[in-house]
Structures are given as structure tokens and as C-alpha cells.
Design a protein around this motif. Structure first.
Motif, PDB file in Angstrom:
ATOM      1  N   THR A 209      -4.759   7.336 -23.502  1.00 33.83           N
ATOM      2  CA  THR A 209      -3.507   7.876 -22.965  1.00 33.83           C
ATOM      3  C   THR A 209      -2.694   8.550 -24.056  1.00 33.83           C
ATOM      4  N   TYR A 210      -2.621   7.913 -25.216  1.00 31.20           N
ATOM      5  CA  TYR A 210      -1.918   8.525 -26.349  1.00 31.20           C
ATOM      6  C   TYR A 210      -2.567   9.846 -26.749  1.00 31.20           C
ATOM      7  N   GLY A 213      -1.830  12.500 -24.210  1.00 30.26           N
ATOM      8  CA  GLY A 213      -0.426  12.874 -24.315  1.00 30.26           C
ATOM      9  C   GLY A 213      -0.138  13.728 -25.532  1.00 30.26           C
ATOM     10  N   THR A 216      -0.454  17.409 -25.034  1.00 29.53           N
ATOM     11  CA  THR A 216       0.473  18.062 -24.118  1.00 29.53           C
ATOM     12  C   THR A 216       1.720  18.509 -24.872  1.00 29.53           C
ATOM     13  N   ALA A 220       3.258  12.456 -27.585  1.00 27.16           N
ATOM     14  CA  ALA A 220       3.201  11.014 -27.329  1.00 27.16           C
ATOM     15  C   ALA A 220       3.578  10.233 -28.576  1.00 27.16           C
ATOM     16  N   ALA A 228       3.418   9.756 -21.530  1.00 28.61           N
ATOM     17  CA  ALA A 228       2.214   9.305 -22.225  1.00 28.61           C
ATOM     18  C   ALA A 228       2.535   8.180 -23.211  1.00 28.61           C
ATOM     19  N   SER A 231       3.275   4.929 -21.155  1.00 29.20           N
ATOM     20  CA  SER A 231       2.058   4.398 -20.535  1.00 29.20           C
ATOM     21  C   SER A 231       1.096   3.855 -21.580  1.00 29.20           C
ATOM     22  N   GLY A 232       0.889   4.616 -22.656  1.00 25.01           N
ATOM     23  CA  GLY A 232       0.005   4.153 -23.712  1.00 25.01           C
ATOM     24  C   GLY A 232       0.517   2.893 -24.364  1.00 25.01           C
TER      25      GLY A 232
END
Length: 338
Positions: A209-210, A213, A216, A220, A228, A231-232
Motif C-alpha cells: 500500500t505504501y 501510494g 501517486t 504516502a 495510502a 491504510s498502509g
């Protein structure tokens, strides 16, 4: 100081809390740009996840009535907020997280009562908050930037809830809800060999997830509050809790349980550990003429002082001064017999 009577504890959760304290010291004090700065991705999220997990375990295993549960958490939150404000005045080189965690406890407690038996809904709400949080953060920062003559207490509250630079309750709440959902499966997930499988999957998911992210535009990075990052961090925090249970069990199975005792003591006395950290750093800063604290010497001495003191306090008194205080404040008054 008398030893406070305490209910049975989960050593794995205490180990995770001790890990959070050690990670906090490393994040605060390791040289900027060094390899240990990766601890910044774990520290605050792990505290938040543990708060959620602890509430879930308490509700599932002790089944307290709603009134005493909310009252006890209100007392706990009040101590965190007041102590955090005072400690921030004592030392300014780090952002004290305690007021944010105090408000998190206030917000999370009623949600925990409603959701502790609904892990799927809890995970969904955590995911929704991770998406909504960046939007709320941006709006809150824009609102506080045009504060004008608004009361300072209102601006400070908004800062704690949503506009903070490093910490925000709305972001921490998403992470704590992940911990609350974890509590429903912790007894099974924390046992070997499930701990390695579950912890490994959560770690891979968090790192993935990191990574996604980071590719993007929002990024992150630690403390950024992006979807991100939240969530991460939630996934890595949950992984750390599960793996802590596994590590403690392995040490016990191999007759090396004493190796974990300093870390367990630090986790059990986490509030005293946090306070001792600030007082020690304030003393060091005074001696060093307010020089920057992110040095290997300050980090090493802080680890020795904080972990060593918590270990000694537990072996000598069985608890820490602030843990004893919170226990006393939360103890219901005993009415004399007529």
C-alpha cells in the motif's frame, strides 16, 4: 507506593506497546535522514492500533457495562490530554502525541461499544475514514488559516481533530478501528503458526500500500495523512501487534521469556515511559544548551533511561507512577455501609 491490583494482561499486546515506545524514541531521536527514520512510519499508527485492539479485547473478554466503560475511558482520556499539554510546555523539540490519543479515546470508546462485534463493518468504516480524512484535513487547515478572531480553544481543538501537521484524530481513528477489528481474531491470529502467516500477509499488504501510494501524486510519506499512508500504517500496525504475540510465544517456548521482560515492562508502563522520555530530553537539552536532540548519544541514553527505569519500576513497585494514578482515578468509589 503500593502495587495496584491488575487484571490479567496479554503479553503480546504489552510487547507491541513496548515496541511502540522504543520505535517512538528511535523516530524522535535518530539522526535525520538516517536509516532508522523509517520508524516514523510505524510509531504513531502502532499506538493508535493498540488503543483500538485494547478496547476490543476488554469489551470481548471482560464485558464491562457501557457506563463504567465510557467513564473509565473518559478518565484515561483526561489524563492523556492534561499530561500531554503539560509535557509539550516542558519540551518543544518533539510534537507530543498524548492529547491526540486522549481525544482519540473519547471518540473511539462509544464506537467500540457499537462495533466491537462487527469486524466487517469496523473495517469498512476504517477504510471510509482513510479516504475521507485527507479531504477533511485540507478543509480544516483552510478553515484554521482564516481563523480571524475565533476562540483559540476552538482552533486548537480543530487542530487536534483534523488539521494537525503530524497527528490528527481523524487519521488516528481509522488506524484504531483497524485495531478494534483485529481484536475479534487476535486470540487465534496471535498463536503460532498463524501469527507468522497473518503478520506476514499484513506486512506485505502494508508495504504494498505504501509503495502504490508513493507512486501517486498524493504520496504516502509518514504523517502525511494521505489515504495510502493511513491504510498502509493501519496494516503495518496490525501486523506488528500480531507478530509481537508470535515473538513472545517463541521466546517462552524456548525458555527465553526473560529476554522480553524489559520490553514488556516498558509496554505495561507506557504512559510513565512517555513522560520519562520528555523529562529526560528536557534535562539533556538544558545541559546541552538546547542543542538538537536527534543524535546517537541522546537516542542511546534515552533508551537506557526509559526502558531501564520501566523495568526497574515494575520489578520494584509492580507498576509506574502514572499507571498507579490512572488506576486510582478509575477505581469506583466504595460507599460506606449504613
Amino acid at each position: 507506593m503500593p502495587t495496584a491490583a491488575r487484571p490479567p494482561r496479554l503479553d503480546g499486546l504489552d510487547a507491541a506497546r513496548g515496541l511502540a515506545v522504543v520505535s517512538m524514541l528511535v523516530a524522535h531521536l535518530s539522526p535525520v535522514g538516517g536509516p532508522l527514520t523509517v520508524s516514523e512510519y510505524l510509531t504513531a499508527p502502532l499506538f493508535a492500533v493498540i488503543i483500538g485492539t485494547s478496547m476490543g479485547v476488554q469489551l470481548a473478554e471482560r464485558r464491562p457495562a457501557a457506563g463504567p466503560f465510557l467513564r473509565d475511558n473518559a478518565v484515561r482520556a483526561s489524563v492523556l490530554i492534561v499530561l500531554g499539554v503539560l509535557l509539550q510546555r516542558v519540551y518543544h523539540q518533539i510534537a507530543v502525541i498524548l492529547p491526540y490519543l486522549g481525544l482519540l479515546v473519547v471518540v473511539l470508546a462509544p464506537l467500540a461499544l457499537l462495533l466491537h462485534r462487527m469486524p466487517v463493518r469496523t473495517v469498512v468504516l476504517s477504510a471510509i475514514l482513510s479516504i475521507v480524512s485527507p479531504l477533511v484535513m485540507d478543509r480544516a487547515r483552510a478553515w484554521t488559516a482564516t481563523g480571524g478572531d475565533r476562540p483559540r480553544v476552538v482552533l486548537e481543538l480543530v487542530h487536534w481533530l483534523a488539521a494537525g501537521g503530524s497527528y490528527r484524530v481523524i487519521s488516528l481513528l481509522a488506524m484504531a478501528l483497524g485495531g478494534l477489528a483485529l481484536a475479534t481474531v487476535l486470540r487465534r491470529a496471535g498463536r503460532l503458526p498463524a501469527a507468522w502467516a497473518v503478520g506476514g500477509l499484513l506486512t506485505v499488504a502494508g508495504l504494498g500500500t505504501y509503495l502504490v501510494g508513493a507512486l501517486t501524486p498524493a504520496g504516502a510519506s509518514a504523517y502525511s495523512g494521505t489515504t495510502a499512508e493511513i491504510s498502509g500504517a493501519t496494516l503495518l500496525g496490525c501486523a506488528s501487534v500480531v507478530l509481537s504475540f508470535g515473538v513472545v510465544q517463541v521466546l517462552r517456548d524456548h525458555g527465553a521469556g526473560r529476554v522480553a521482560e524489559p520490553l514488556l515492562a516498558t509496554g505495561r508502563l507506557a504512559l510513565s515511559a512517555y513522560t520519562l522520555q520528555i523529562l529526560w530530553l528536557a534535562l539533556v537539552a538544558a545541559v546541552r544548551d538546547q542543542a538538537r536532540d536527534d543524535t546517537w548519544w541522546v537516542l542511546g541514553s534515552s533508551l537506557v533511561v526509559v526502558v531501564g527505569s520501566c523495568w526497574a519500576l515494575e520489578r520494584t513497585w509492580g507498576t509506574g507512577p502514572l499507571e498507579w494514578l490512572v488506576h486510582r482515578l478509575r477505581r469506583p468509589a466504595v460507599r460506606p455501609r449504613a
